[in-house]
Design a protein around this motif. Sequence first.
Motif: not given
Length: 316
Positions: A96-107, A83-85, A127-134, A111-114
């Motif tokens: 998401l049970t499985q996600c690609s590197n591209e999907q992770l970068q697009n989160i 899915i194009d996030l 990834f979690y480090e980035r969205i939690l503390f970045g 892109n998803q402000s809400y």
Amino acid sequence: MNQSVEDLPDELFLYIFTFLQPKDLFNGWYNLNYRINTIVCSTHIHITIKDNDDFNGFLPYFKHFSSQITHLKDERFFPNPKIDLCSLPNIQFLYLTQCSNEQLQNIHPNNQSYLTHCFLLSATWQFYERILFGQPRFPHLMSIGCPRSGSIYLLNVTHATNKIIRRLHLQSASPEILYKFIEYLPCITSLIINYFYENNSSSPTLFTNSKIHRLTIVHPLSSQLCFDQLLSSVGFPELIYLRITFGMCDFQELACILTKFSRLKHFILQVNTFTPDFNLNATRLISSWFTSLNYKRFVNKSKDEQAVLISNTQIY
């Protein structure tokens, strides 16, 4: 006076449409007429894709309703296509049970402000480090689930605190890892741990109080010592809801532990193993706190064994 369904007010249509599956909304109401179509295109869409579902059946929803999708749960272990996030600007709940590197970068907050809830089973700790503390951070993200083993890296780094997160779901945790999460996410009020394991190291575990109101440990603790170690690393002065499972239980010791939770209102304990002479009435007399509890024997279907469920909430 003759009336038709189109005489219903827009607000009632919006309410009705919230109960419809995307398939029924698309096949039954989409492009019916200009007014109905306007209401359809204002409805929040929830999509759940099971592992064995044919994704082609969901393509029309992503094509016509992409900006309306607020809830997406993709349980496919081998998602194809992915899915194009970036096409989901209003997504709030993402699983998401499985996600690609591209999907992770697009989160990303751009892109998803809400986004308010994020649970990705295969995401890396980076990834979690980035969205939690970045930076920048998701302004509304309050619920997150972390990977099974990656969070061990949290022990060796230093982060600024994140005071937005309120709900945390950990696949696994030790006392040290949990201490670190509480330190960096100090405003958590709800915690779910699938597997909590004992601290086998010789180093002492630091202690911190938490603001957690709800604590659930999903799978059985290997021993009551695990629970003791949990309480020795994190304090729960504001705990209201507790749900745990023990293999075996020392009820005398448990009664002493429960007195530490002065605000505890909802307590659910499952005990999977007990002696043949286990006496429910005698257990009630161990503590005045136990007197008010409900006790129920049942068959643990996963092991085909007798178990006991103890609770001060309604047992189903």
